[in-house]
Design an enzyme around this catalytic site. Structure first.
Site, short mmCIF file in Angstrom:
data_model
loop_
_atom_site.label_atom_id
_atom_site.label_comp_id
_atom_site.label_asym_id
_atom_site.label_seq_id
_atom_site.Cartn_x
_atom_site.Cartn_y
_atom_site.Cartn_z
N GLN A 1 0.04 -4.14 1.73
CA GLN A 1 0.90 -4.15 2.91
C GLN A 1 1.95 -5.27 2.81
O GLN A 1 2.36 -5.64 1.73
CB GLN A 1 0.07 -4.30 4.20
CG GLN A 1 -0.72 -3.07 4.57
CD GLN A 1 -2.16 -3.12 4.08
OE1 GLN A 1 -2.73 -4.17 3.89
NE2 GLN A 1 -2.75 -1.98 3.86
N ASP B 1 5.69 -1.78 1.23
CA ASP B 1 6.54 -0.86 0.46
C ASP B 1 7.70 -1.59 -0.22
O ASP B 1 8.76 -1.00 -0.47
CB ASP B 1 7.11 0.26 1.36
CG ASP B 1 6.03 0.97 2.16
OD1 ASP B 1 5.03 1.39 1.55
OD2 ASP B 1 6.17 1.08 3.39
N GLY C 1 -0.47 1.73 -0.78
CA GLY C 1 -0.16 2.55 -1.94
C GLY C 1 0.81 1.85 -2.85
O GLY C 1 1.83 1.32 -2.40
N HIS C 2 0.49 1.79 -4.14
CA HIS C 2 1.39 1.20 -5.14
C HIS C 2 1.75 2.27 -6.16
O HIS C 2 0.87 2.92 -6.72
CB HIS C 2 0.72 0.03 -5.85
CG HIS C 2 0.47 -1.15 -4.96
ND1 HIS C 2 -0.41 -2.16 -5.28
CD2 HIS C 2 0.99 -1.48 -3.77
CE1 HIS C 2 -0.41 -3.06 -4.32
NE2 HIS C 2 0.43 -2.66 -3.39
N LYS D 1 5.68 -3.98 -4.70
CA LYS D 1 4.71 -4.94 -5.25
C LYS D 1 4.05 -4.40 -6.51
O LYS D 1 3.75 -5.16 -7.43
CB LYS D 1 3.63 -5.27 -4.21
CG LYS D 1 4.13 -6.06 -3.03
CD LYS D 1 3.00 -6.41 -2.07
CE LYS D 1 2.40 -5.21 -1.39
NZ LYS D 1 3.36 -4.51 -0.50
#
Length: 431
Positions: A225, A13, A40-41, A16
């Site tokens: 991650q 988080d 999740g991005h 990225k």
């Protein structure tokens, strides 16, 4: 030409997605090398929000090749839904712009079922905090040599043999957990149905990337991650089920380590964590609440509230070493605007002994107390700053102190979720 690996240098988080998207303008290929759709991005481009999970962040840019490497575990049903969602936002995705490594292991419905059943059965204090997406069990099947891989979808006999081998293992586990055995024929039918949608994207990614490299194309390797969730170097057992550190970029797509020219670590200006596990600099007071609210700290995948704390320089120094980080991208500096005093964790007190790293043993990690140094904050806004001259003096001092403590320079500084609100210090793609 330089090839760049992007890794999260905390617990994930870190932002990225935006940085990979920003760097992808300079790249020809964007390759995802590990993880699953538990990551999740969130990208914000011209005010438009894209939420990605399995797809590489480069898909939102036209004219780029996006690659899902063999180090990833892939839920094919989720991928097809995600492609449809992103297409509906006006992004073109075709087999010419997206490739999936033929040797990529698949996440099957049985993996998610096992993941959730185990977490429910775990006693208090032993829960991992998994997303329940089946990532861990899918990686277990990979190393247990019972995966169904992308290439297996192309041949009916091979597919049935792979499923039978997997079910020999899974049905025994399910019996122990009180779950009904798997409907073999239904599972095979599901895989046959999805095969026609996945196989057009299948390719010998290792071959394609090596050819691109020889042709002088720039490759951006994208992880998911963060390094503190690495299966070997993270806060075990509260980790993900794959290697997250930069060394995985080579094996995760099938290219030699000599192809990596620069490692960029993404680092949030404070620290957050989702799920269970040690977190020495975690805050339980008004400052922690403020960080969470100002930083909108909710997981892209799960929506879970993130735990928040002060910047932990000892941990980031550690991850910079294990990933061979050449420079960091410092994100979310604007969240610290308005704090009168800011603290940085420089090490730990373990039963009276001072440590400059987080020990490996879980019981010792739990007893580590943070050692802080304090710095004056700033009242001015840093949001949207695009040059050092736009930053308050104390914000610059904070950034410089971080560089000293982690023994690594800042290459990029992100001051908002918007792509262009970025201060470039060193271009990772420069030769």
């Amino acid at each position: 030409m330089a090839n760049v690996v992007v890794v999260g240098a905390q617990w994930g988080d870190e932002g990225k997605g935006k940085i990979v998207d920003w760097l992808s303008e300079r790249a020809d290929v964007i390759a995802r090398f590990q993880g699953g759709h538990n990551a999740g991005h969130t990208l914000v481009i011209d005010g438009k929000v894209y939420k990605l999970h399995a797809l590489p962040s480069g898909v939102v840019r036209g004219g780029k090749l996006s690659v899902i490497g063999n180090g990833v575990v892939l839920d094919p049903w989720h991928l097809i839904k995600e492609i449809a969602t992103i297409r509906a936002q006006g992004v073109e995705i075709t087999p010419e712009t997206l490739m999936i490594a033929e040797n990529t292991p698949l996440i099957l419905p049985i993996h998610g079922e096992l993941d959730r059943a185990r977490e429910e059965a775990a006693s208090a204090g032993t829960k991992i905090g998994t997303t329940g997406r089946g990532i861990g069990p899918a990686y277990e099947d990979k190393v247990g040599r019972r995966s169904v891989r992308v290439a297996d979808l192309a041949d009916a006999a091979t597919l049935e043999a792979r499923v039978d081998r997997a079910l020999l293992h899974h049905n025994a586990l399910r019996k122990g957990l009180g779950i009904d055995p798997v409907d073999r024929d239904a599972l095979i039918a599901q895989l046959r149905d999805i095969a026609s949608e996945i196989l057009p994207y299948a390719a010998p990614v290792w071959k394609v990337l090596n050819e691109k490299r020889k042709a002088g194309k720039r490759i951006l390797f994208e992880g998911a991650q963060g390094a503190l969730l690495d299966i070997d170097f993270g806060t075990y057992p509260f980790v993900t089920s794959s290697n997250v550190i930069a060394g995985q970029a080579a094996t995760g797509v099938g290219i030699g380590p000599g192809a990596i020219d620069y490692v960029l670590g993404i680092v949030k200006a404070y620290t957050t964590r989702v799920g269970e596990g040690p977190f020495p600099s975690e805050l339980f007071d008004a400052d922690g609440q403020r960080l969470g609210e100002r930083g909108h700290e909710f997981g892209t995948t799960t929506g879970r509230k993130r735990r928040c704390g002060w910047f932990d320089a000892a941990l980031v120094r550690q991850t910079c070493a294990t990933s061979g980080v050449n420079g960091i991208s410092l994100t979310k500096l604007d969240v610290l605007d308005g704090f009168e005093t800011i603290r940085i964790c420089t090490g730990y007190d373990l039963d009276g002994e001072t440590l400059d790293y987080l020990p490996t043993a879980a019981d010792q990690q739990a007893r580590c107390k943070p050692i802080y140094e304090e710095m004056p904050g700033w009242s001015e806004s840093t949001e949207g700053a695009r040059s050092w001259n736009d930053l308050p003096g104390n914000a610059v001092k904070y950034v410089r102190r971080i560089e000293e403590l982690i023994d690594c320079p800042v290459a990029l500084l992100s001051t908002s979720p918007e792509r262009d609100d970025t201060i470039l210090v060193t271009d990772p793609f420069s030769d």
